[in-house]
Write an enzyme that holds these catalytic residues in place. Sequence first.
Site, PDB file in Angstrom:
ATOM      1  N   LYS A 158       2.335   4.742  18.227  1.00 49.88           N
ATOM      2  CA  LYS A 158       2.481   6.145  17.789  1.00 49.88           C
ATOM      3  C   LYS A 158       2.565   7.088  18.994  1.00 49.88           C
ATOM      4  O   LYS A 158       3.369   8.035  19.008  1.00 49.88           O
ATOM      5  CB  LYS A 158       1.304   6.520  16.895  1.00 49.88           C
ATOM      6  CG  LYS A 158       1.268   5.723  15.590  1.00 49.88           C
ATOM      7  CD  LYS A 158      -0.086   5.848  14.910  1.00 49.88           C
ATOM      8  CE  LYS A 158      -0.154   5.034  13.636  1.00 49.88           C
ATOM      9  NZ  LYS A 158      -1.517   4.868  13.117  1.00 49.88           N
ATOM     10  N   THR A 213       0.830  -1.224   0.000  1.00 48.87           N
ATOM     11  CA  THR A 213       0.000   0.000   0.000  1.00 48.87           C
ATOM     12  C   THR A 213       0.861   1.270   0.000  1.00 48.87           C
ATOM     13  O   THR A 213       0.724   2.131  -0.871  1.00 48.87           O
ATOM     14  CB  THR A 213      -0.917   0.010   1.254  1.00 48.87           C
ATOM     15  OG1 THR A 213      -1.687  -1.194   1.246  1.00 48.87           O
ATOM     16  CG2 THR A 213      -1.826   1.205   1.268  1.00 48.87           C
TER      17      THR A 213
HETATM   18  P1  NDP Z   1       1.582  -3.853   2.912  1.00 46.62           P
HETATM   19  O1  NDP Z   1       1.337  -5.167   3.530  1.00 46.62           O
HETATM   20  O2  NDP Z   1       0.580  -3.320   1.962  1.00 46.62           O
HETATM   21  O3  NDP Z   1       2.988  -3.888   2.150  1.00 46.62           O
HETATM   22  C1  NDP Z   1       4.102  -4.568   2.624  1.00 46.62           C
HETATM   23  C2  NDP Z   1       4.826  -5.158   1.425  1.00 46.62           C
HETATM   24  O4  NDP Z   1       6.057  -5.703   1.869  1.00 46.62           O
HETATM   25  C3  NDP Z   1       4.045  -6.276   0.746  1.00 46.62           C
HETATM   26  O5  NDP Z   1       4.027  -6.061  -0.641  1.00 46.62           O
HETATM   27  C4  NDP Z   1       4.835  -7.514   1.143  1.00 46.62           C
HETATM   28  O6  NDP Z   1       4.775  -8.530   0.169  1.00 46.62           O
HETATM   29  C5  NDP Z   1       6.233  -6.954   1.208  1.00 46.62           C
HETATM   30  N1  NDP Z   1       7.154  -7.788   1.964  1.00 46.62           N
HETATM   31  C6  NDP Z   1       6.926  -8.577   3.030  1.00 46.62           C
HETATM   32  N2  NDP Z   1       8.064  -9.176   3.443  1.00 46.62           N
HETATM   33  C7  NDP Z   1       9.043  -8.752   2.615  1.00 46.62           C
HETATM   34  C8  NDP Z   1      10.426  -9.024   2.494  1.00 46.62           C
HETATM   35  N3  NDP Z   1      11.041  -9.852   3.334  1.00 46.62           N
HETATM   36  N4  NDP Z   1      11.112  -8.427   1.503  1.00 46.62           N
HETATM   37  C9  NDP Z   1      10.507  -7.591   0.653  1.00 46.62           C
HETATM   38  N5  NDP Z   1       9.187  -7.290   0.698  1.00 46.62           N
HETATM   39  C10 NDP Z   1       8.469  -7.870   1.661  1.00 46.62           C
HETATM   40  O7  NDP Z   1       1.854  -2.838   4.089  1.00 46.62           O
HETATM   41  P2  NDP Z   1       1.636  -1.258   4.087  1.00 46.62           P
HETATM   42  O8  NDP Z   1       2.186  -0.667   2.861  1.00 46.62           O
HETATM   43  O9  NDP Z   1       0.249  -0.955   4.475  1.00 46.62           O
HETATM   44  O10 NDP Z   1       2.533  -0.852   5.365  1.00 46.62           O
HETATM   45  C11 NDP Z   1       3.921  -0.748   5.300  1.00 46.62           C
HETATM   46  C12 NDP Z   1       4.425  -0.081   6.557  1.00 46.62           C
HETATM   47  O11 NDP Z   1       3.863   1.229   6.638  1.00 46.62           O
HETATM   48  C13 NDP Z   1       4.014  -0.774   7.861  1.00 46.62           C
HETATM   49  O12 NDP Z   1       5.034  -0.612   8.798  1.00 46.62           O
HETATM   50  C14 NDP Z   1       2.784  -0.004   8.294  1.00 46.62           C
HETATM   51  O13 NDP Z   1       2.572  -0.065   9.681  1.00 46.62           O
HETATM   52  C15 NDP Z   1       3.184   1.380   7.871  1.00 46.62           C
HETATM   53  N6  NDP Z   1       2.088   2.305   7.651  1.00 46.62           N
HETATM   54  C16 NDP Z   1       1.040   1.948   6.865  1.00 46.62           C
HETATM   55  C17 NDP Z   1       0.027   2.852   6.599  1.00 46.62           C
HETATM   56  C18 NDP Z   1      -1.128   2.502   5.743  1.00 46.62           C
HETATM   57  O14 NDP Z   1      -2.018   3.347   5.592  1.00 46.62           O
HETATM   58  N7  NDP Z   1      -1.181   1.334   5.143  1.00 46.62           N
HETATM   59  C19 NDP Z   1       0.071   4.196   7.165  1.00 46.62           C
HETATM   60  C20 NDP Z   1       1.243   4.483   7.972  1.00 46.62           C
HETATM   61  C21 NDP Z   1       2.204   3.559   8.196  1.00 46.62           C
HETATM   62  P3  NDP Z   1       3.623  -9.646   0.276  1.00 46.62           P
HETATM   63  O15 NDP Z   1       2.333  -8.908   0.195  1.00 46.62           O
HETATM   64  O16 NDP Z   1       3.876 -10.517  -0.873  1.00 46.62           O
HETATM   65  O17 NDP Z   1       3.821 -10.298   1.618  1.00 46.62           O
HETATM   66  N1  HSE Z   2      -3.378   0.935  10.626  1.00 44.19           N
HETATM   67  C1  HSE Z   2      -3.026   2.305  10.757  1.00 44.19           C
HETATM   68  C2  HSE Z   2      -4.284   3.124  10.996  1.00 44.19           C
HETATM   69  C3  HSE Z   2      -2.316   2.778   9.535  1.00 44.19           C
HETATM   70  O1  HSE Z   2      -5.400   2.591  10.828  1.00 44.19           O
HETATM   71  O2  HSE Z   2      -4.177   4.273  11.388  1.00 44.19           O
HETATM   72  C4  HSE Z   2      -1.695   4.137   9.710  1.00 44.19           C
HETATM   73  O3  HSE Z   2      -0.639   4.104  10.603  1.00 44.19           O
END
Ligand code: NDP
Ligand code: HSE
Length: 444
Positions: A205, A13
């Site tokens: 957070k 994401t």
């Molecule tokens: P997602 O699950 O959408 O993305 C994580 C990605 O990392 C997936 O594509 C996953 O692949 C990949 N992945 C997992 N393991 C590995 C590895 N060993 N090497 C390379 N790639 C890997 O997560 P988000 O983008 O939602 O979140 C990412 C971070 O951002 C988290 O720490 C989250 O807490 C933080 N965050 C998220 C927000 C949000 O709105 N989503 C907002 C603020 C912070 P696969 O799917 O194939 O496992």
């Molecule tokens: N899971 C978190 C939320 C993503 O719902 O706020 C943003 O950190």
Amino acid sequence: MKPIQVGLLGIGTVGSGTFSVLQRNQEEIRRRAGRGIEIAMVADLDMTRAKQVVGDAAKVVGDAREIIANPDIDVVVELIGGYGIAKALVLEAIAAGKHVVTANKALLAVHGTEIFKAAAEKGVIVAYEAAVAGGIPIIKALREGLTANSIQWVAGIINGTTNFILSEMRDKGLDFDVVLKEAQALGYAEADPTFDIEGVDAAHKATLMSAIAFGIPVQFDKAYVEGITKLSGADIRYAEQLGYRIKLLGITKRADKGIELRVHPSLVPAKRLIANVEGAMNAVVVHGDAVGTTLYYGKGAGSEPTASAVIADLVDIARLHGADLAHSVPPLAFQSNTLGAAGKELPVLPMAEVVTSYYLRIRVADEAGVLAKITGILANAGISIDAVLQREADEVGGEGSTQTDLIILTHDTREGDMDQALAEIQALPTVLAPITRIRKEELN
Ligand code: NDP
Ligand code: HSE
């Protein structure tokens, strides 16, 4: 100047949003940063999906360590999440002399001390604007904009998923499970959504904000954490009738004996701006002694809002890359050699020492003298009552019901005193169900 070379670990994401916003706005970002920012490599377990996102614009690999081993990469952006492989990769990137950008609040709240120490020793930056409140630049505000202030308290709606759930339950009368699924589909929820609904994500957070606001080490293990899973529709309705809304708040506050650090559902007066923050939006209120109260509002989750914060960190790094970092803003706002002493002078207080006011809902037998007994116990504990609301028995339990709900609002009191009084009230034979206790924050 040569564009700074970025390696992205995880293109889900937030990673895909980071890639597309950087592509779309690259010219303006280059003018701001003074040089280009180029995502040269992307690592993801799902290489096919990653290739669909980046096309030919970056090299896609399945093994994140290929990026860390590449001497041409200046910055590693960790967007995998969790404490496991993400921690190992971040520490390895630092050891390889690379700056790190991460949105991973879980990792920093739990292992921040070790990670920031490793980065300082290696002379690299660990930036994390996206880790708190998504697109809202609250880290920059606390760390730089409010640097003149003695911060008194910070309170925020810092989890979009739970705010979305509470809003949809209140406005549309939808069930908890239905709304949670919707939040997951919209990309707000964590990989493990219990982190959201049990308050853990908000506590990660709040822990980071507590460290930055008060100059203490990150201490997630001392945070009090309570989620929204035990909230009932009845409490949401009673709160409305009393002029309040229920929000999951992350609160950190300077108190006489130390620092409060807590996440729990809270009644907030409906007239406060923060009570009207709906859906996945986040808001953080900061009270500083000089500036007074300031409010920060915006999207706290989602692909591009979070990417906005990730890229802001990349721009900071692009400007500083190659410079002497001794004079840059410390990662936790205060000079790192002062954190240990401050942590001892300002301990995180146990919940029993926290002072706040309360909403109590007590299911009682509808008979004479019950209210007097309960108010008597509260008075003996030195707990002052602000308001009492008694529901009609018929309204609560149907026609002919012999039970009713007593709703009591109290003034500020020590949580330890409230615990004792509630244990006494719970033991009364006329109290017929577990008492509901929700803390109340006036935020004035
Ligand atoms: P997602 O699950 O959408 O993305 C994580 C990605 O990392 C997936 O594509 C996953 O692949 C990949 N992945 C997992 N393991 C590995 C590895 N060993 N090497 C390379 N790639 C890997 O997560 P988000 O983008 O939602 O979140 C990412 C971070 O951002 C988290 O720490 C989250 O807490 C933080 N965050 C998220 C927000 C949000 O709105 N989503 C907002 C603020 C912070 P696969 O799917 O194939 O496992
Ligand atoms: N899971 C978190 C939320 C993503 O719902 O706020 C943003 O950190």
